[in-house]
Design a protein around this motif. Structure first.
Motif, short mmCIF file in Angstrom:
data_model
loop_
_atom_site.label_atom_id
_atom_site.label_comp_id
_atom_site.label_asym_id
_atom_site.label_seq_id
_atom_site.Cartn_x
_atom_site.Cartn_y
_atom_site.Cartn_z
N PRO A 137 0.85 -1.26 -0.08
CA PRO A 137 0.03 -0.02 -0.12
C PRO A 137 0.84 1.17 0.10
CG PRO A 137 0.00 -0.91 2.14
CD PRO A 137 0.56 -1.68 1.26
N SER A 138 0.14 2.26 -0.40
CA SER A 138 0.92 3.67 -0.40
C SER A 138 0.99 4.09 1.26
CB SER A 138 0.15 4.47 -1.23
OG SER A 138 -1.03 4.79 -0.51
N VAL A 139 1.90 5.09 1.24
CA VAL A 139 1.94 5.54 2.74
C VAL A 139 0.47 6.11 3.07
CG1 VAL A 139 3.02 7.34 4.08
CG2 VAL A 139 4.42 6.25 2.37
N LYS A 140 -0.05 6.83 2.53
CA LYS A 140 -1.31 7.39 2.59
C LYS A 140 -2.46 6.23 3.03
CE LYS A 140 -5.25 9.84 0.97
NZ LYS A 140 -5.84 10.15 -0.54
N LEU A 141 -2.34 5.07 2.31
CA LEU A 141 -3.18 4.01 2.60
C LEU A 141 -2.90 3.19 4.06
CD1 LEU A 141 -5.71 2.29 2.15
CD2 LEU A 141 -4.31 0.85 0.46
N ALA A 142 -1.45 3.29 3.96
CA ALA A 142 -0.81 2.34 5.34
C ALA A 142 -1.49 3.06 6.58
CB ALA A 142 0.67 2.42 5.10
N MET A 143 -1.43 4.37 6.38
CA MET A 143 -1.55 5.44 7.56
C MET A 143 -3.17 5.30 7.75
SD MET A 143 0.93 8.62 7.02
CE MET A 143 0.92 8.98 8.89
N GLN A 144 -3.99 5.35 6.75
CA GLN A 144 -5.39 5.30 6.79
C GLN A 144 -5.67 3.69 7.57
OE1 GLN A 144 -6.61 5.76 2.87
NE2 GLN A 144 -7.47 7.56 3.11
#
Lengths: 130, 72
Positions: free
Chosen positions: B42-49
């Motif tokens: 996953p992207s950093v954004k999705l990982a953080m979400q």
């Protein structure tokens, strides 16, 4: 359910328009009806396919790809583009060497259809692989 | 370097289904399945979400093979 009504109405209109366009451009009426029906079936299935995130209040555009689907779509498009260009180049060189004036239109149509087939096959294969 | 995840383990601890997690993070269930199987990064954004939905630090949910991050 009512939030997705604009989606279904717009897709019925699109499917009918697609069928009508095919008939108007010389396809038999049954081919236009078949393609329109297949397009409508795809639109009805899409929200339940798991390929898209469904936004309940997206009105006529409630379906959206998430980042994995976007990544698969990009790879499939890249595969189709590169292979289509290679085949097109090979066909052009072949007709050039053969001394023929130009590449016949049916051959170009065939190359475009090949590109579409590569896209769909790549998309299916990448989804299966992940 | 390989990105490892304990997404499934933490999701089950929170009694969340793949469908519920996907809906909360705004992705498809197939994406959650692919991340849990470590077939999709996953992207950093999705990982953080995902970490936010699971109420867990992101480096507890995902870490690199090199051992950097909070693999505790």
């Amino acid at each position: 359910m009512t939030a997705t009504i604009p989606y279904y109405v717009s897709r019925v209109v699109l499917a009918v328009a697609l069928g009508a366009l095919l008939v108007m451009t010389g396809s038999p009426w049954w081919a236009g009806s078949l393609i329109g029906a297949l397009a409508l079936a795809w639109f009805l299935w899409a929200p339940y396919s798991g390929r898209y995130v469904v936004r309940p209040h997206g009105r006529a555009m409630p379906l959206r790809r998430d980042e994995r689907a976007e990544s698969i779509n990009n790879k499939a498009a890249r595969n189709a583009f590169v292979l289509t260009m290679l085949v097109l180049g090979a066909v052009t060189v072949y007709y050039g060497i053969s001394g023929l004036a130009a590449v016949p239109l049916p051959v170009l149509k065939g190359v475009l259809i090949l590109g579409a087939v590569i896209y769909v096959t790549s998309d299916f294969w990448l989804r299966r692989g992940e | 370097m390989i990105l490892h995840t304990r997404l499934k383990e933490i999701r089950l601890q929170r009694s969340l289904t793949q469908e519920a997690l996907a809906r909360a993070a705004g992705v498809t269930r197939q994406t959650i399945i692919s991340i849990e199987k470590q077939k999709f990064v996953p992207s950093v954004k999705l990982a953080m979400q995902l970490a936010a939905v699971l109420d867990s630090p992101v480096d507890r949910v995902f870490w690199l093979e090199s051992g950097q991050g909070g693999k505790s």
